[in-house]
Design an enzyme around this catalytic site. Structure first.
Site, PDB file in Angstrom:
ATOM      1  N   ARG A  64       0.834  -1.215   0.000  1.00 48.51           N
ATOM      2  CA  ARG A  64       0.000   0.000   0.000  1.00 48.51           C
ATOM      3  C   ARG A  64       0.866   1.262   0.000  1.00 48.51           C
ATOM      4  NH1 ARG A  64      -2.019   2.020   4.621  1.00 48.51           N
ATOM      5  NH2 ARG A  64      -2.276  -0.028   5.583  1.00 48.51           N
ATOM      6  N   TYR A  76     -14.288  20.178 -15.261  1.00 52.06           N
ATOM      7  CA  TYR A  76     -14.776  18.812 -15.456  1.00 52.06           C
ATOM      8  C   TYR A  76     -15.869  18.520 -14.410  1.00 52.06           C
ATOM      9  CZ  TYR A  76     -14.824  13.770 -14.928  1.00 52.06           C
ATOM     10  OH  TYR A  76     -15.226  12.474 -14.795  1.00 52.06           O
ATOM     11  N   ASP A 128      -5.519  20.859 -13.828  1.00 50.34           N
ATOM     12  CA  ASP A 128      -5.954  19.615 -14.448  1.00 50.34           C
ATOM     13  C   ASP A 128      -5.459  19.676 -15.885  1.00 50.34           C
ATOM     14  OD1 ASP A 128      -7.275  17.588 -15.813  1.00 50.34           O
ATOM     15  OD2 ASP A 128      -9.057  17.715 -14.534  1.00 50.34           O
ATOM     16  N   LYS A 164      -7.221   8.960 -19.642  1.00 52.28           N
ATOM     17  CA  LYS A 164      -7.489   9.555 -20.941  1.00 52.28           C
ATOM     18  C   LYS A 164      -6.259   9.436 -21.848  1.00 52.28           C
ATOM     19  CE  LYS A 164     -11.391  10.496 -18.923  1.00 52.28           C
ATOM     20  NZ  LYS A 164     -11.685  11.789 -18.306  1.00 52.28           N
TER      21      LYS A 164
HETATM   22  C1  LIG Z   1     -12.121  12.215 -17.090  1.00 51.70           C
HETATM   23  C2  LIG Z   1     -11.577  13.450 -16.473  1.00 51.70           C
HETATM   24  C3  LIG Z   1     -11.281  13.501 -15.105  1.00 51.70           C
HETATM   25  C4  LIG Z   1     -11.602  12.353 -14.170  1.00 51.70           C
HETATM   26  O1  LIG Z   1     -10.794  11.259 -14.400  1.00 51.70           O
HETATM   27  P1  LIG Z   1     -11.218   9.744 -13.998  1.00 51.70           P
HETATM   28  O2  LIG Z   1      -9.994   8.988 -14.366  1.00 51.70           O
HETATM   29  O3  LIG Z   1     -12.430   9.405 -14.794  1.00 51.70           O
HETATM   30  O4  LIG Z   1     -11.509   9.740 -12.535  1.00 51.70           O
HETATM   31  C5  LIG Z   1     -10.725  14.655 -14.605  1.00 51.70           C
HETATM   32  N1  LIG Z   1     -10.478  15.717 -15.410  1.00 51.70           N
HETATM   33  C6  LIG Z   1     -10.748  15.722 -16.724  1.00 51.70           C
HETATM   34  C7  LIG Z   1     -10.456  16.913 -17.540  1.00 51.70           C
HETATM   35  C8  LIG Z   1     -11.307  14.580 -17.307  1.00 51.70           C
HETATM   36  O5  LIG Z   1     -11.598  14.593 -18.621  1.00 51.70           O
END
Ligand SMILES: *Cc1c(COP(=O)(O)O)cnc(C)c1O
Length: 380
Positions: A56, A108, A179, A204
């Site tokens: 962990r 988001y 982000d 992504k």
């Molecule tokens: C999809 C997304 C997230 C969240 O990510 P997960 O892996 O689905 O938890 C955060 N920020 C952006 C810009 C996203 O497109």
């Protein structure tokens, strides 16, 4: 150093480009007979007395991934989390109780959900700002603890000035998190624009194959890295070794995937502009986009294109009528996806009900266009 490409630099590693580093980093030492890929270590515990103790806290498959992420982001450290929102949640945990978070009006949807949920629980206060290339948010930043940036934003593709906002936040004594899911380190490293924490939904573009859910946070601050590591270890939400392996495997092809997806996105956006049924195309790569110049100078245009048609029903019908484009949420994979964002009840009311979001993949661009064109024509 010589600019002649035929004369090699003296210290090759540090001069390597991101696409090269994405391939070469995070591999075992080149000992004779050793594997070329980091193995999937399936062990919850490790023999006492060494650098690793319990799974962990750390495991070799994470180390390979995290050192690669840190290298690509030009940061000292990076930590992986079991999803993008888990990474966002860990960063929000850094805000002191009763603190202030300054966040864009349309981040988001999961980020907005987390911010709202914590604000209503009394954990901290959220102040919103309207993102724009020239936003002055010094008033909102008075007494703030954390500035959140998302550019290009999901799904409205609003563009912010990362360096300018970071300066304003630091002048007010606030930390800056971005982000950077839509940017990826192949295009830009936000740490060089002055941010403190770079967050990704690794799910992504980084992992890139729609087969793993993961997030990451990269930082140059040892103190923040240690706090985030503690938050992860004690919170207990950790990445499985198999997911870490998949993410690193996906990262190997980041450069070629991004080049192809962005080129495809630019072509699709330009062709959409020519269709009478399309009321608006949102894509930072188009000169008509209000953030075009800033985006092209900093984050690039990305591989997400949004467009609006006459009605929500028409948008829904188009999304249902493609063959090559998959009607599904998410983005950043090799396969192209299409969806009407406002089909989700949690999406921001400012997101038009007739807006279609495209995640443009790496297929042949004419095949993509022909399929989209037939779907749009069938409902025009
Ligand atoms: C999809 C997304 C997230 C969240 O990510 P997960 O892996 O689905 O938890 C955060 N920020 C952006 C810009 C996203 O497109």
């Amino acid at each position: 150093m010589s600019n002649d490409p035929s004369v090699p630099p003296t210290s090759p590693d540090s001069e390597w480009k991101i696409s090269t580093r994405a391939v070469s980093h995070g591999r075992p030492a080149p000992d004779p007979g050793a594997p070329v890929n980091e193995s999937i270590t399936l062990s919850s515990t490790f023999h006492a007395g060494g650098p690793l103790d319990y799974g962990r806290v750390g495991t070799p498959t994470w180390t390979a991934l995290e050192s690669t992420l840190a290298d690509l982001e030009s940061t000292q450290s990076a930590l992986c989390f079991p999803s993008g929102v888990a990474a966002i949640s860990a960063v929000l945990d850094l805000v002191p109780v009763g603190g202030v978070v300054v966040a864009p009006a349309h981040p988001y949807s999961g980020t907005r959900g987390l911010l709202n949920e914590r604000q209503s629980a009394g954990r901290f206060t959220v102040r919103e700002y309207q993102p724009s290339p020239t936003a002055d948010i010094s008033a909102e930043l008075q007494g703030a603890d954390l500035l959140w940036i998302e550019t290009p934003s999901n799904p409205l593709l609003e563009i912010s000035d990362i360096a300018g906002l970071s300066q304003q936040a630091h002048a007010a004594g606030a930390l800056v998190a971005i982000d950077a899911t839509f940017i990826t380190p192949y295009i830009a490293q936000p740490i060089n624009f002055g941010v403190d924490l770079v967050v990704h939904s690794v799910t992504k573009f980084l992992a890139g194959h729609s087969d793993v859910i993961m997030g990451s946070v990269a930082t140059n601050s040892d103190e923040l890295a240690t706090r985030l590591h503690t938050i992860r270890t004690l919170g207990g939400a950790i990445v499985g070794p198999f997911e870490a392996f998949l993410a690193l495997r996906g990262i190997r092809t980041l450069g070629v995937r991004m080049d192809r997806s962005i080129a495809n996105a630019q072509t699709i956006a330009e062709r959409l502009l020519t269709l009478p049924v399309v009321e608006k195309v949102r894509y930072p790569g188009l000169s008509s986009h209000p953030g075009h110049d800033l985006a092209m100078a900093t984050t690039g245009a990305g591989a997400v294109v949004c467009f609006e048609v006459h009605s929500a029903d028409q948008a829904e019908a188009i999304a249902e009528s493609t063959r090559l484009w998959t009607h599904a949420t998410s983005l950043g994979g090799v396969e192209s996806l299409i969806e009407r964002r406002a089909r989700w009840p949690f999406e921001h009311p400012d997101v038009p009900s007739n807006l279609i979001r495209l995640s443009v993949g790496i297929e042949d661009v004419d095949d993509l266009w022909n399929d989209l064109y037939q779907a749009i024509s069938a409902h025009s």
